[in-house]
Enzyme design. Sequence first.
Site, PDB file in Angstrom:
ATOM      1  N   HIS A 232      20.689  15.379  15.226  1.00 44.71           N
ATOM      2  CA  HIS A 232      20.551  16.501  16.143  1.00 44.71           C
ATOM      3  C   HIS A 232      20.036  15.966  17.473  1.00 44.71           C
ATOM      4  O   HIS A 232      19.108  15.165  17.504  1.00 44.71           O
ATOM      5  CB  HIS A 232      19.572  17.534  15.575  1.00 44.71           C
ATOM      6  CG  HIS A 232      19.510  18.804  16.384  1.00 44.71           C
ATOM      7  ND1 HIS A 232      18.880  18.875  17.601  1.00 44.71           N
ATOM      8  CD2 HIS A 232      20.007  20.043  16.130  1.00 44.71           C
ATOM      9  CE1 HIS A 232      18.994  20.106  18.076  1.00 44.71           C
ATOM     10  NE2 HIS A 232      19.673  20.833  17.208  1.00 44.71           N
ATOM     11  N   TYR A 362      15.234  32.971  15.125  1.00 47.38           N
ATOM     12  CA  TYR A 362      16.047  33.194  13.923  1.00 47.38           C
ATOM     13  C   TYR A 362      16.002  34.650  13.468  1.00 47.38           C
ATOM     14  O   TYR A 362      15.872  34.953  12.290  1.00 47.38           O
ATOM     15  CB  TYR A 362      15.610  32.226  12.818  1.00 47.38           C
ATOM     16  CG  TYR A 362      15.943  30.809  13.183  1.00 47.38           C
ATOM     17  CD1 TYR A 362      17.220  30.304  12.981  1.00 47.38           C
ATOM     18  CD2 TYR A 362      15.003  29.990  13.808  1.00 47.38           C
ATOM     19  CE1 TYR A 362      17.541  29.008  13.356  1.00 47.38           C
ATOM     20  CE2 TYR A 362      15.323  28.702  14.194  1.00 47.38           C
ATOM     21  CZ  TYR A 362      16.590  28.216  13.965  1.00 47.38           C
ATOM     22  OH  TYR A 362      16.923  26.934  14.347  1.00 47.38           O
TER      23      TYR A 362
END
Length: 400
Positions: A232, A362
Amino acid sequence: MIQSMRWFGPADPIALSHIRQAGATEVVTALHEIPNGVVWPREAIAERRAMIEAAGLGWSTVESLPVHDAIKRGELTDELVQAYGDSLRNLAAEGVRTVTYNFMPLLDWTRTDLDWPLPDGATALRFEWAAVAAYDIHILRRPGAEADYSEAVRAAAAERFAAMTPEERHKLERTIIAGLPGSEESFDSPAFQRAIDTYAGIDAEALRANHIAFLRAVCPIAEEVGIKLVVHPDDPPFPIFGLPRVVSTADDLDHLYAAVPSLANGLCFCTGSFGARPDNDLPAMVRRFAERIDFLHLRSVGWEAGERNFHEAEHLGGHARMTQVMQAVVEISHAQNRAIVMRPDHGHRMMDDLHRSSNPGYSLLGRMRGLAELRGLEQGIVHMLGLNANAAPAELELTA
Protein backbone atom coordinates in the site's frame (compact mmCIF):
# COMPACT_ATOMS: atom_id res chain seq x y z
CA MET A 1 -13.78 -5.63 -10.74
CA ILE A 2 -14.58 -7.78 -7.73
CA GLN A 3 -16.45 -5.43 -5.43
CA SER A 4 -15.54 -5.54 -1.76
CA MET A 5 -15.60 -3.49 1.42
CA ARG A 6 -13.19 -3.43 4.31
CA TRP A 7 -14.39 -5.13 7.49
CA PHE A 8 -12.50 -4.95 10.78
CA GLY A 9 -13.71 -8.22 12.23
CA PRO A 10 -16.35 -9.07 14.83
CA ALA A 11 -15.84 -5.77 16.68
CA ASP A 12 -16.61 -3.68 13.57
CA PRO A 13 -19.80 -1.64 14.10
CA ILE A 14 -20.71 -2.33 10.46
CA ALA A 15 -22.30 -5.76 10.12
CA LEU A 16 -21.39 -8.23 7.41
CA SER A 17 -25.06 -8.40 6.44
CA HIS A 18 -25.05 -4.65 5.75
CA ILE A 19 -21.91 -4.95 3.62
CA ARG A 20 -23.60 -7.63 1.55
CA GLN A 21 -26.73 -5.51 1.15
CA ALA A 22 -24.54 -2.62 -0.03
CA GLY A 23 -23.65 -4.74 -3.07
CA ALA A 24 -20.23 -6.11 -2.18
CA THR A 25 -19.48 -9.76 -2.85
CA GLU A 26 -16.33 -9.92 -0.71
CA VAL A 27 -14.73 -8.31 2.30
CA VAL A 28 -11.08 -7.52 2.85
CA THR A 29 -10.05 -7.99 6.45
CA ALA A 30 -7.30 -9.04 8.83
CA LEU A 31 -6.73 -10.60 12.23
CA HIS A 32 -6.18 -7.22 13.86
CA GLU A 33 -6.10 -8.73 17.33
CA ILE A 34 -2.79 -10.55 16.68
CA PRO A 35 0.32 -8.48 17.55
CA ASN A 36 2.81 -7.54 14.86
CA GLY A 37 5.41 -10.21 14.25
CA VAL A 38 3.27 -13.06 15.63
CA VAL A 39 2.16 -15.93 13.37
CA TRP A 40 -1.48 -15.95 12.28
CA PRO A 41 -2.69 -19.46 13.22
CA ARG A 42 -4.47 -21.38 10.49
CA GLU A 43 -7.30 -22.18 12.90
CA ALA A 44 -7.98 -18.49 13.53
CA ILE A 45 -7.91 -17.76 9.80
CA ALA A 46 -10.34 -20.61 9.14
CA GLU A 47 -12.66 -19.35 11.87
CA ARG A 48 -12.71 -15.87 10.36
CA ARG A 49 -13.33 -17.28 6.88
CA ALA A 50 -16.25 -19.34 8.14
CA MET A 51 -17.81 -16.26 9.73
CA ILE A 52 -17.50 -14.31 6.46
CA GLU A 53 -18.83 -17.12 4.29
CA ALA A 54 -21.78 -17.67 6.62
CA ALA A 55 -22.81 -14.10 5.76
CA GLY A 56 -22.73 -14.93 2.05
CA LEU A 57 -19.46 -13.13 1.31
CA GLY A 58 -16.01 -14.17 0.12
CA TRP A 59 -12.52 -13.43 1.44
CA SER A 60 -9.58 -13.57 -0.98
CA THR A 61 -7.63 -10.47 0.12
CA VAL A 62 -6.03 -9.68 3.46
CA GLU A 63 -5.67 -6.08 4.53
CA SER A 64 -3.22 -6.07 6.15
CA LEU A 65 -0.49 -8.43 7.40
CA PRO A 66 1.72 -5.92 9.25
CA VAL A 67 5.48 -5.73 8.82
CA HIS A 68 7.16 -5.39 12.20
CA ASP A 69 8.93 -2.05 12.71
CA ALA A 70 12.15 -3.91 13.49
CA ILE A 71 12.17 -5.07 9.87
CA LYS A 72 11.59 -1.51 8.67
CA ARG A 73 14.59 -0.45 10.76
CA GLY A 74 16.74 -3.12 9.10
CA GLU A 75 16.59 -5.73 11.85
CA LEU A 76 15.55 -8.57 9.55
CA THR A 77 15.92 -11.55 11.88
CA ASP A 78 15.31 -15.16 10.91
CA GLU A 79 12.54 -15.32 13.51
CA LEU A 80 10.60 -12.40 12.01
CA VAL A 81 10.98 -13.74 8.47
CA GLN A 82 9.87 -17.18 9.66
CA ALA A 83 6.81 -15.75 11.38
CA TYR A 84 5.78 -13.72 8.33
CA GLY A 85 6.33 -16.70 6.06
CA ASP A 86 4.32 -19.01 8.31
CA SER A 87 1.43 -16.53 8.26
CA LEU A 88 1.57 -16.47 4.45
CA ARG A 89 1.53 -20.27 4.33
CA ASN A 90 -1.46 -20.44 6.68
CA LEU A 91 -3.36 -17.80 4.71
CA ALA A 92 -2.70 -19.58 1.42
CA ALA A 93 -3.88 -22.86 2.92
CA GLU A 94 -7.20 -21.14 3.69
CA GLY A 95 -7.63 -19.75 0.18
CA VAL A 96 -6.29 -16.22 0.51
CA ARG A 97 -4.74 -15.04 -2.76
CA THR A 98 -3.58 -11.48 -2.01
CA VAL A 99 -1.91 -10.01 1.09
CA THR A 100 -1.59 -6.25 1.63
CA TYR A 101 1.14 -4.62 3.70
CA ASN A 102 2.80 -1.22 3.99
CA PHE A 103 6.32 -0.04 4.71
CA MET A 104 5.56 3.24 6.49
CA PRO A 105 7.59 3.77 9.68
CA LEU A 106 5.52 3.80 12.89
CA LEU A 107 2.35 5.47 11.64
CA ASP A 108 0.01 4.04 9.06
CA TRP A 109 -2.33 6.58 7.49
CA THR A 110 -2.55 9.99 9.13
CA ARG A 111 -5.26 12.67 9.26
CA THR A 112 -5.73 15.82 11.33
CA ASP A 113 -9.55 16.02 11.31
CA LEU A 114 -11.91 13.04 11.34
CA ASP A 115 -15.18 14.99 11.00
CA TRP A 116 -14.54 17.97 8.75
CA PRO A 117 -17.90 19.55 7.82
CA LEU A 118 -18.84 19.60 4.14
CA PRO A 119 -21.31 22.05 2.57
CA ASP A 120 -23.99 19.35 2.23
CA GLY A 121 -23.92 18.49 5.96
CA ALA A 122 -21.84 15.33 5.63
CA THR A 123 -18.36 15.12 7.15
CA ALA A 124 -15.04 14.01 5.70
CA LEU A 125 -11.51 13.13 6.74
CA ARG A 126 -9.00 15.94 6.27
CA PHE A 127 -5.24 16.46 6.35
CA GLU A 128 -3.82 19.92 7.12
CA TRP A 129 -0.06 20.45 7.07
CA ALA A 130 -0.14 23.40 9.50
CA ALA A 131 -2.02 21.23 12.02
CA VAL A 132 0.68 18.57 11.70
CA ALA A 133 3.29 21.26 12.31
CA ALA A 134 1.39 22.58 15.34
CA TYR A 135 1.47 19.11 16.87
CA ASP A 136 5.04 18.34 15.82
CA ILE A 137 6.63 21.63 16.94
CA HIS A 138 4.49 22.67 19.90
CA ILE A 139 2.98 19.48 21.40
CA LEU A 140 5.39 16.67 20.51
CA ARG A 141 8.32 19.14 20.49
CA ARG A 142 10.39 16.87 18.27
CA PRO A 143 14.01 18.08 18.16
CA GLY A 144 14.69 19.81 14.86
CA ALA A 145 11.05 19.74 13.76
CA GLU A 146 11.06 23.39 12.68
CA ALA A 147 13.43 22.62 9.82
CA ASP A 148 10.83 20.39 8.14
CA TYR A 149 8.35 23.22 7.57
CA SER A 150 8.36 26.43 5.58
CA GLU A 151 8.33 29.79 7.33
CA ALA A 152 4.68 30.29 6.38
CA VAL A 153 3.66 26.91 7.81
CA ARG A 154 5.63 27.50 11.01
CA ALA A 155 3.85 30.82 11.49
CA ALA A 156 0.44 29.27 10.85
CA ALA A 157 1.24 26.43 13.26
CA ALA A 158 2.26 28.84 16.02
CA GLU A 159 -0.89 30.87 15.56
CA ARG A 160 -3.06 27.76 15.54
CA PHE A 161 -1.43 26.33 18.66
CA ALA A 162 -1.83 29.59 20.58
CA ALA A 163 -5.54 29.71 19.77
CA MET A 164 -6.27 26.08 20.74
CA THR A 165 -7.82 25.07 24.05
CA PRO A 166 -6.24 22.21 26.03
CA GLU A 167 -9.10 20.02 24.85
CA GLU A 168 -8.44 20.90 21.22
CA ARG A 169 -4.73 20.19 21.61
CA HIS A 170 -5.49 16.80 23.13
CA LYS A 171 -7.95 16.00 20.33
CA LEU A 172 -5.35 16.85 17.68
CA GLU A 173 -2.77 14.68 19.43
CA ARG A 174 -5.12 11.70 19.62
CA THR A 175 -6.29 12.13 16.03
CA ILE A 176 -2.73 12.03 14.70
CA ILE A 177 -1.09 9.31 16.81
CA ALA A 178 -3.79 7.30 18.61
CA GLY A 179 -4.09 4.91 15.68
CA LEU A 180 -6.71 5.15 12.93
CA PRO A 181 -8.62 2.05 11.73
CA GLY A 182 -6.23 -0.60 10.50
CA SER A 183 -3.20 1.17 11.93
CA GLU A 184 -0.51 -1.05 13.28
CA GLU A 185 0.44 1.00 16.34
CA SER A 186 -0.98 3.52 18.79
CA PHE A 187 1.05 5.97 20.87
CA ASP A 188 0.98 8.81 23.31
CA SER A 189 3.42 11.66 22.58
CA PRO A 190 6.31 10.54 24.84
CA ALA A 191 6.10 6.99 23.45
CA PHE A 192 5.87 8.36 19.92
CA GLN A 193 9.05 10.41 20.38
CA ARG A 194 10.87 7.37 21.75
CA ALA A 195 9.71 5.37 18.74
CA ILE A 196 10.89 8.10 16.36
CA ASP A 197 14.28 7.98 18.07
CA THR A 198 14.64 4.30 17.08
CA TYR A 199 14.72 5.46 13.44
CA ALA A 200 17.66 7.81 14.00
CA GLY A 201 20.02 7.63 11.03
CA ILE A 202 17.50 5.85 8.79
CA ASP A 203 16.93 8.03 5.73
CA ALA A 204 14.95 7.25 2.59
CA GLU A 205 17.85 5.32 1.04
CA ALA A 206 18.21 3.11 4.11
CA LEU A 207 14.46 2.52 4.42
CA ARG A 208 14.28 1.59 0.75
CA ALA A 209 17.13 -0.89 1.22
CA ASN A 210 15.34 -2.42 4.21
CA HIS A 211 12.15 -2.74 2.14
CA ILE A 212 14.02 -4.52 -0.64
CA ALA A 213 15.70 -6.87 1.83
CA PHE A 214 12.31 -7.77 3.32
CA LEU A 215 10.84 -8.54 -0.09
CA ARG A 216 13.83 -10.62 -1.16
CA ALA A 217 13.33 -12.70 1.99
CA VAL A 218 9.56 -13.24 1.76
CA CYS A 219 8.74 -13.15 -1.96
CA PRO A 220 10.09 -16.69 -2.51
CA ILE A 221 7.67 -17.90 0.17
CA ALA A 222 4.80 -16.00 -1.44
CA GLU A 223 5.70 -17.47 -4.85
CA GLU A 224 5.81 -20.95 -3.34
CA VAL A 225 2.30 -20.74 -1.88
CA GLY A 226 0.69 -18.68 -4.67
CA ILE A 227 0.16 -15.39 -2.86
CA LYS A 228 0.65 -11.88 -4.21
CA LEU A 229 2.14 -9.40 -1.73
CA VAL A 230 0.77 -5.95 -2.53
CA VAL A 231 2.31 -2.84 -1.01
CA HIS A 232 0.00 0.00 0.00
CA PRO A 233 1.44 3.42 -0.87
CA ASP A 234 2.38 5.97 1.75
CA ASP A 235 -0.48 7.99 3.21
CA PRO A 236 0.24 10.86 3.03
CA PRO A 237 2.83 10.33 0.28
CA PHE A 238 5.63 12.46 1.70
CA PRO A 239 7.89 12.41 4.80
CA ILE A 240 6.22 13.21 8.10
CA PHE A 241 7.64 13.70 11.63
CA GLY A 242 11.14 13.35 10.23
CA LEU A 243 10.41 9.80 9.06
CA PRO A 244 11.10 8.89 5.42
CA ARG A 245 8.55 7.53 2.97
CA VAL A 246 9.58 5.39 -0.02
CA VAL A 247 6.34 4.25 -1.74
CA SER A 248 4.98 7.61 -2.84
CA THR A 249 5.68 8.08 -6.56
CA ALA A 250 6.05 6.24 -9.85
CA ASP A 251 9.82 6.52 -9.52
CA ASP A 252 9.62 4.81 -6.11
CA LEU A 253 7.70 1.94 -7.69
CA ASP A 254 10.10 1.66 -10.62
CA HIS A 255 12.98 1.31 -8.16
CA LEU A 256 11.11 -1.31 -6.12
CA TYR A 257 10.18 -3.54 -9.04
CA ALA A 258 13.61 -3.25 -10.66
CA ALA A 259 15.20 -4.38 -7.40
CA VAL A 260 12.70 -7.20 -6.74
CA PRO A 261 11.24 -8.33 -10.11
CA SER A 262 9.36 -11.28 -8.60
CA LEU A 263 5.71 -11.23 -9.72
CA ALA A 264 4.80 -11.91 -6.09
CA ASN A 265 5.92 -8.31 -5.51
CA GLY A 266 2.68 -6.50 -6.34
CA LEU A 267 0.84 -3.25 -5.73
CA CYS A 268 -2.27 -2.10 -3.94
CA PHE A 269 -3.08 0.91 -6.08
CA CYS A 270 -4.68 3.53 -3.82
CA THR A 271 -5.91 6.51 -5.80
CA GLY A 272 -6.33 8.50 -2.60
CA SER A 273 -2.81 7.99 -1.28
CA PHE A 274 -1.05 8.52 -4.61
CA GLY A 275 -3.58 11.24 -5.45
CA ALA A 276 -2.59 13.44 -2.52
CA ARG A 277 0.46 14.41 -4.61
CA PRO A 278 -0.48 16.58 -7.61
CA ASP A 279 2.62 15.35 -9.45
CA ASN A 280 1.29 11.77 -9.57
CA ASP A 281 -0.58 11.06 -12.84
CA LEU A 282 -3.02 8.38 -11.65
CA PRO A 283 -4.39 7.06 -14.99
CA ALA A 284 -0.85 6.87 -16.38
CA MET A 285 0.35 5.06 -13.26
CA VAL A 286 -2.45 2.47 -13.54
CA ARG A 287 -1.30 1.65 -17.07
CA ARG A 288 2.39 1.79 -16.22
CA PHE A 289 2.07 -0.70 -13.35
CA ALA A 290 -0.78 -2.78 -14.74
CA GLU A 291 1.09 -6.06 -14.32
CA ARG A 292 1.68 -5.33 -10.62
CA ILE A 293 -1.78 -4.15 -9.53
CA ASP A 294 -3.66 -6.87 -7.66
CA PHE A 295 -5.83 -4.74 -5.38
CA LEU A 296 -7.53 -1.37 -5.86
CA HIS A 297 -8.46 1.30 -3.32
CA LEU A 298 -10.64 3.80 -5.16
CA ARG A 299 -11.24 7.20 -3.56
CA SER A 300 -10.49 10.80 -4.40
CA VAL A 301 -9.00 13.69 -2.50
CA GLY A 302 -9.62 17.38 -3.04
CA TRP A 303 -6.46 19.47 -2.98
CA GLU A 304 -6.77 22.66 -0.96
CA ALA A 305 -4.93 25.96 -0.93
CA GLY A 306 -1.67 26.01 0.99
CA GLU A 307 0.97 23.35 1.38
CA ARG A 308 0.02 19.67 1.40
CA ASN A 309 -3.61 20.19 2.45
CA PHE A 310 -6.34 17.86 1.23
CA HIS A 311 -9.66 16.32 2.23
CA GLU A 312 -11.52 13.18 1.23
CA ALA A 313 -13.78 14.16 -1.67
CA GLU A 314 -16.70 12.31 -3.25
CA HIS A 315 -15.53 9.14 -4.97
CA LEU A 316 -16.20 10.60 -8.43
CA GLY A 317 -15.21 14.14 -7.44
CA GLY A 318 -12.02 15.76 -6.23
CA HIS A 319 -8.82 15.53 -8.23
CA ALA A 320 -8.42 11.78 -8.88
CA ARG A 321 -9.80 11.90 -12.44
CA MET A 322 -11.71 8.76 -11.52
CA THR A 323 -13.33 8.33 -14.94
CA GLN A 324 -9.91 8.11 -16.58
CA VAL A 325 -8.62 5.84 -13.81
CA MET A 326 -11.61 3.54 -14.24
CA GLN A 327 -11.19 3.40 -18.01
CA ALA A 328 -7.58 2.32 -17.51
CA VAL A 329 -8.67 -0.35 -15.02
CA VAL A 330 -11.35 -1.70 -17.38
CA GLU A 331 -8.97 -1.80 -20.31
CA ILE A 332 -6.19 -3.63 -18.49
CA SER A 333 -8.65 -6.02 -16.81
CA HIS A 334 -10.04 -7.12 -20.15
CA ALA A 335 -6.64 -7.14 -21.85
CA GLN A 336 -5.26 -9.39 -19.11
CA ASN A 337 -8.48 -11.41 -18.68
CA ARG A 338 -8.72 -10.93 -14.93
CA ALA A 339 -10.88 -9.19 -12.37
CA ILE A 340 -9.12 -7.10 -9.72
CA VAL A 341 -10.48 -6.87 -6.19
CA MET A 342 -11.62 -3.30 -5.49
CA ARG A 343 -13.01 -1.52 -2.50
CA PRO A 344 -14.41 2.01 -2.22
CA ASP A 345 -11.85 3.49 0.11
CA HIS A 346 -13.15 5.61 2.95
CA GLY A 347 -16.48 7.40 2.78
CA HIS A 348 -18.20 10.47 4.10
CA ARG A 349 -20.31 10.33 7.25
CA MET A 350 -23.75 11.17 5.95
CA MET A 351 -27.46 10.73 6.76
CA ASP A 352 -27.89 8.00 9.39
CA ASP A 353 -24.11 7.52 9.55
CA LEU A 354 -23.96 10.81 11.46
CA HIS A 355 -25.93 9.25 14.32
CA ARG A 356 -24.30 5.84 14.67
CA SER A 357 -20.88 4.49 15.50
CA SER A 358 -18.38 3.58 12.80
CA ASN A 359 -14.63 3.64 12.36
CA PRO A 360 -13.35 6.94 10.90
CA GLY A 361 -13.47 6.67 7.13
CA TYR A 362 -15.48 3.46 7.22
CA SER A 363 -19.09 4.58 7.50
CA LEU A 364 -21.70 2.36 5.88
CA LEU A 365 -23.72 4.77 3.76
CA GLY A 366 -20.76 6.83 2.61
CA ARG A 367 -19.00 3.74 1.34
CA MET A 368 -22.20 2.32 -0.13
CA ARG A 369 -22.62 5.54 -2.10
CA GLY A 370 -19.03 5.23 -3.31
CA LEU A 371 -19.45 1.57 -4.26
CA ALA A 372 -22.64 2.31 -6.20
CA GLU A 373 -21.02 5.22 -8.05
CA LEU A 374 -17.92 3.20 -8.92
CA ARG A 375 -19.99 0.20 -10.01
CA GLY A 376 -22.06 2.41 -12.30
CA LEU A 377 -18.97 4.10 -13.69
CA GLU A 378 -17.36 0.76 -14.47
CA GLN A 379 -20.45 -0.55 -16.24
CA GLY A 380 -20.83 2.66 -18.22
CA ILE A 381 -17.22 2.47 -19.42
CA VAL A 382 -17.61 -1.22 -20.31
CA HIS A 383 -20.65 -0.27 -22.41
CA MET A 384 -18.85 2.71 -23.96
CA LEU A 385 -15.92 0.51 -24.99
CA GLY A 386 -18.22 -2.13 -26.49
CA LEU A 387 -17.19 -4.85 -24.06
CA ASN A 388 -19.59 -7.56 -22.91
CA ALA A 389 -20.46 -6.49 -19.37
CA ASN A 390 -22.80 -9.40 -18.74
CA ALA A 391 -20.21 -12.00 -19.70
CA ALA A 392 -17.33 -10.39 -17.87
CA PRO A 393 -17.89 -11.90 -14.39
CA ALA A 394 -17.95 -15.43 -15.80
CA GLU A 395 -15.08 -14.93 -18.21
CA LEU A 396 -12.63 -13.10 -16.04
CA GLU A 397 -10.49 -14.94 -13.59
CA LEU A 398 -9.85 -13.79 -10.04
CA THR A 399 -6.46 -12.14 -9.93
CA ALA A 400 -3.89 -14.74 -8.89
